[in-house]
Design a protein around this motif. Structure first.
Motif, PDB file in Angstrom:
ATOM      1  N   ALA A   1      -1.610  -0.577  -7.572  1.00 40.92           N
ATOM      2  CA  ALA A   1      -0.957   0.507  -8.326  1.00 40.92           C
ATOM      3  C   ALA A   1      -0.729   0.034  -9.759  1.00 40.92           C
ATOM      4  O   ALA A   1      -0.751  -1.179 -10.021  1.00 40.92           O
ATOM      5  N   PRO A   2      -0.485   0.956 -10.689  1.00 40.57           N
ATOM      6  CA  PRO A   2      -0.159   0.538 -12.058  1.00 40.57           C
ATOM      7  C   PRO A   2       1.053  -0.394 -12.063  1.00 40.57           C
ATOM      8  O   PRO A   2       1.967  -0.242 -11.255  1.00 40.57           O
ATOM      9  N   VAL A   3       1.048  -1.369 -12.987  1.00 40.33           N
ATOM     10  CA  VAL A   3       2.101  -2.374 -13.084  1.00 40.33           C
ATOM     11  C   VAL A   3       2.802  -2.249 -14.431  1.00 40.33           C
ATOM     12  O   VAL A   3       2.151  -2.129 -15.472  1.00 40.33           O
ATOM     13  N   LEU A   4       4.119  -2.297 -14.391  1.00 45.39           N
ATOM     14  CA  LEU A   4       4.952  -2.219 -15.583  1.00 45.39           C
ATOM     15  C   LEU A   4       6.157  -3.100 -15.315  1.00 45.39           C
ATOM     16  O   LEU A   4       6.641  -3.155 -14.181  1.00 45.39           O
ATOM     17  N   GLY A   5       6.644  -3.798 -16.314  1.00 46.23           N
ATOM     18  CA  GLY A   5       7.803  -4.625 -16.033  1.00 46.23           C
ATOM     19  C   GLY A   5       8.426  -5.257 -17.251  1.00 46.23           C
ATOM     20  O   GLY A   5       8.124  -4.892 -18.388  1.00 46.23           O
ATOM     21  N   VAL A   6       9.304  -6.218 -16.979  1.00 51.57           N
ATOM     22  CA  VAL A   6      10.003  -6.962 -18.009  1.00 51.57           C
ATOM     23  C   VAL A   6       9.633  -8.438 -17.896  1.00 51.57           C
ATOM     24  O   VAL A   6       9.150  -8.892 -16.867  1.00 51.57           O
ATOM     25  N   ARG A   7       9.868  -9.137 -18.980  1.00 50.82           N
ATOM     26  CA  ARG A   7       9.509 -10.553 -19.071  1.00 50.82           C
ATOM     27  C   ARG A   7      10.658 -11.428 -18.598  1.00 50.82           C
ATOM     28  O   ARG A   7      11.817 -11.179 -18.923  1.00 50.82           O
ATOM     29  N   GLY A   8      10.294 -12.472 -17.869  1.00 52.05           N
ATOM     30  CA  GLY A   8      11.239 -13.513 -17.480  1.00 52.05           C
ATOM     31  C   GLY A   8      10.944 -14.774 -18.268  1.00 52.05           C
ATOM     32  O   GLY A   8      10.253 -14.744 -19.286  1.00 52.05           O
ATOM     33  N   ARG A   9      11.424 -15.901 -17.782  1.00 54.57           N
ATOM     34  CA  ARG A   9      11.183 -17.177 -18.471  1.00 54.57           C
ATOM     35  C   ARG A   9       9.805 -17.750 -18.159  1.00 54.57           C
ATOM     36  O   ARG A   9       9.299 -18.569 -18.900  1.00 54.57           O
ATOM     37  N   ASP A  10       9.205 -17.348 -17.035  1.00 53.67           N
ATOM     38  CA  ASP A  10       7.939 -17.935 -16.579  1.00 53.67           C
ATOM     39  C   ASP A  10       6.847 -16.867 -16.539  1.00 53.67           C
ATOM     40  O   ASP A  10       6.249 -16.615 -15.508  1.00 53.67           O
ATOM     41  N   ASP A  11       6.609 -16.220 -17.666  1.00 54.46           N
ATOM     42  CA  ASP A  11       5.602 -15.162 -17.708  1.00 54.46           C
ATOM     43  C   ASP A  11       4.622 -15.391 -18.834  1.00 54.46           C
ATOM     44  O   ASP A  11       5.018 -15.724 -19.957  1.00 54.46           O
ATOM     45  N   ALA A  12       3.347 -15.190 -18.514  1.00 59.10           N
ATOM     46  CA  ALA A  12       2.309 -15.233 -19.543  1.00 59.10           C
ATOM     47  C   ALA A  12       2.488 -14.022 -20.455  1.00 59.10           C
ATOM     48  O   ALA A  12       3.048 -12.998 -20.053  1.00 59.10           O
ATOM     49  N   ASP A  13       2.012 -14.144 -21.678  1.00 59.59           N
ATOM     50  CA  ASP A  13       2.051 -13.024 -22.606  1.00 59.59           C
ATOM     51  C   ASP A  13       1.128 -11.926 -22.085  1.00 59.59           C
ATOM     52  O   ASP A  13      -0.061 -12.149 -21.889  1.00 59.59           O
ATOM     53  N   ASP A  14       1.679 -10.750 -21.819  1.00 57.86           N
ATOM     54  CA  ASP A  14       0.902  -9.644 -21.271  1.00 57.86           C
ATOM     55  C   ASP A  14       1.552  -8.337 -21.688  1.00 57.86           C
ATOM     56  O   ASP A  14       2.773  -8.204 -21.630  1.00 57.86           O
ATOM     57  N   ILE A  15       0.753  -7.380 -22.078  1.00 54.29           N
ATOM     58  CA  ILE A  15       1.264  -6.084 -22.533  1.00 54.29           C
ATOM     59  C   ILE A  15       2.094  -5.381 -21.455  1.00 54.29           C
ATOM     60  O   ILE A  15       3.019  -4.642 -21.751  1.00 54.29           O
ATOM     61  N   ARG A  16       1.781  -5.615 -20.179  1.00 58.17           N
ATOM     62  CA  ARG A  16       2.485  -4.946 -19.081  1.00 58.17           C
ATOM     63  C   ARG A  16       3.927  -5.420 -18.936  1.00 58.17           C
ATOM     64  O   ARG A  16       4.757  -4.710 -18.369  1.00 58.17           O
ATOM     65  N   THR A  17       4.205  -6.633 -19.413  1.00 58.03           N
ATOM     66  CA  THR A  17       5.541  -7.211 -19.217  1.00 58.03           C
ATOM     67  C   THR A  17       6.111  -7.779 -20.517  1.00 58.03           C
ATOM     68  O   THR A  17       6.867  -8.743 -20.490  1.00 58.03           O
TER      69      THR A  17
ATOM     70  N   GLN B   1       0.844  -1.201   0.000  1.00 62.26           N
ATOM     71  CA  GLN B   1       0.000   0.000   0.000  1.00 62.26           C
ATOM     72  C   GLN B   1       0.878   1.249   0.000  1.00 62.26           C
ATOM     73  O   GLN B   1       1.913   1.288   0.641  1.00 62.26           O
ATOM     74  N   GLY B   2       0.455   2.251  -0.730  1.00 61.07           N
ATOM     75  CA  GLY B   2       1.217   3.491  -0.832  1.00 61.07           C
ATOM     76  C   GLY B   2       2.146   3.527  -2.029  1.00 61.07           C
ATOM     77  O   GLY B   2       2.757   4.556  -2.322  1.00 61.07           O
ATOM     78  N   ALA B   3       2.274   2.400  -2.737  1.00 62.60           N
ATOM     79  CA  ALA B   3       3.102   2.382  -3.948  1.00 62.60           C
ATOM     80  C   ALA B   3       2.389   3.174  -5.042  1.00 62.60           C
ATOM     81  O   ALA B   3       1.186   3.061  -5.224  1.00 62.60           O
ATOM     82  N   ASP B   4       3.156   3.991  -5.763  1.00 63.13           N
ATOM     83  CA  ASP B   4       2.630   4.735  -6.906  1.00 63.13           C
ATOM     84  C   ASP B   4       2.769   3.932  -8.193  1.00 63.13           C
ATOM     85  O   ASP B   4       2.066   4.178  -9.166  1.00 63.13           O
ATOM     86  N   LEU B   5       3.700   2.983  -8.187  1.00 61.92           N
ATOM     87  CA  LEU B   5       3.988   2.145  -9.348  1.00 61.92           C
ATOM     88  C   LEU B   5       4.554   0.828  -8.837  1.00 61.92           C
ATOM     89  O   LEU B   5       5.312   0.813  -7.871  1.00 61.92           O
ATOM     90  N   ILE B   6       4.177  -0.267  -9.489  1.00 60.99           N
ATOM     91  CA  ILE B   6       4.768  -1.569  -9.185  1.00 60.99           C
ATOM     92  C   ILE B   6       5.525  -2.011 -10.424  1.00 60.99           C
ATOM     93  O   ILE B   6       4.969  -2.082 -11.518  1.00 60.99           O
ATOM     94  N   VAL B   7       6.822  -2.265 -10.251  1.00 63.53           N
ATOM     95  CA  VAL B   7       7.675  -2.737 -11.330  1.00 63.53           C
ATOM     96  C   VAL B   7       7.965  -4.207 -11.080  1.00 63.53           C
ATOM     97  O   VAL B   7       8.374  -4.584  -9.977  1.00 63.53           O
ATOM     98  N   THR B   8       7.734  -5.036 -12.103  1.00 66.88           N
ATOM     99  CA  THR B   8       8.027  -6.462 -11.985  1.00 66.88           C
ATOM    100  C   THR B   8       9.226  -6.790 -12.865  1.00 66.88           C
ATOM    101  O   THR B   8       9.377  -6.259 -13.966  1.00 66.88           O
ATOM    102  N   LEU B   9      10.075  -7.669 -12.365  1.00 66.45           N
ATOM    103  CA  LEU B   9      11.337  -7.980 -13.045  1.00 66.45           C
ATOM    104  C   LEU B   9      11.385  -9.400 -13.571  1.00 66.45           C
ATOM    105  O   LEU B   9      12.445 -10.000 -13.667  1.00 66.45           O
ATOM    106  N   GLY B  10      10.235  -9.952 -13.916  1.00 62.82           N
ATOM    107  CA  GLY B  10      10.195 -11.260 -14.548  1.00 62.82           C
ATOM    108  C   GLY B  10       9.875 -12.402 -13.623  1.00 62.82           C
ATOM    109  O   GLY B  10       9.952 -12.310 -12.410  1.00 62.82           O
ATOM    110  N   ASP B  11       9.468 -13.497 -14.258  1.00 57.74           N
ATOM    111  CA  ASP B  11       9.036 -14.719 -13.583  1.00 57.74           C
ATOM    112  C   ASP B  11       7.909 -14.458 -12.588  1.00 57.74           C
ATOM    113  O   ASP B  11       7.885 -14.992 -11.482  1.00 57.74           O
TER     114      ASP B  11
END
Length: 186
Positions: free
Chosen positions: A63-79, A39-49
């Protein structure tokens, strides 16, 4: 501007950074203790998997999510990207899943900067970064990167490496500096 470069107003921003959660139906799930800590995050960044989209959807309720793809990620515009740079007028934050695989590190656990990392930064991020965010080890780590930067790994809030605690990273960006803090989930 490249799809991997996002100019955001980072000053005053609280960023939660997660990696290596492997959320799947019938498999690992986020611990309930994680959500109040985010709670209180303005942005959540994911770094794969991160796993299935359902995990990203749960995080996006905070919060809004933005990130990069790892080896275990579903196809998603956010990552969908393999690298990402968050930038404003004061800071450049580079994001990758596996820093060794892209040539930024000779080792990721613990992090050791690779010879030639500066050239790789130019190729991946268009220049040097103040902070390198990377995942892939399930273990939180902080190391020096470049002339004045840091390499930060949030570990895993769901499946930490043997002997490690469940963690994520809180990154606070202010006009005075960019500060990372590893947060224990439980």
């Amino acid at each position: 501007m490249s799809d991997s470069v996002w100019s955001l107003p980072l000053s005053g921003t609280n960023v939660a950074v997660l990696a290596d959660c492997h959320i799947h139906d019938g498999g690992p799930q986020f611990p309930a203790e994680l959500f109040p800590r985010l709670q209180g995050a303005d942005l959540i960044v994911t770094l794969g998997d991160m796993g299935d989209r359902s995990g990203l959807d749960q995080l996006e309720q905070i919060a809004p999510v933005l990130g990069v793809r790892g080896r275990d990620d579903a196809d998603d515009i956010r990552t969908r990207r393999s690298e990402l740079v968050l930038t404003d007028e004061g800071y450049r934050i580079g994001c990758v899943f596996d820093a060794k695989a892209v040539g930024l590190a000779s080792s990721c656990d613990p992090f050791v900067e690779a010879d030639g990392a500066a050239e790789v930064c130019r190729r991946l991020f268009g220049g040097p970064v103040d902070v390198l965010l990377h995942g892939g080890t399930h273990r939180a780590d902080e190391a020096r990167f470049g002339a004045k930067g840091s390499a930060l790994n949030p570990g895993s809030a769901v499946l930490p490496a043997e002997g490690a605690k469940p963690t994520f990273l809180r990154l606070r960006v202010t006009s005075e500096g960019c500060y990372g803090q590893i947060i224990w989930v439980a």
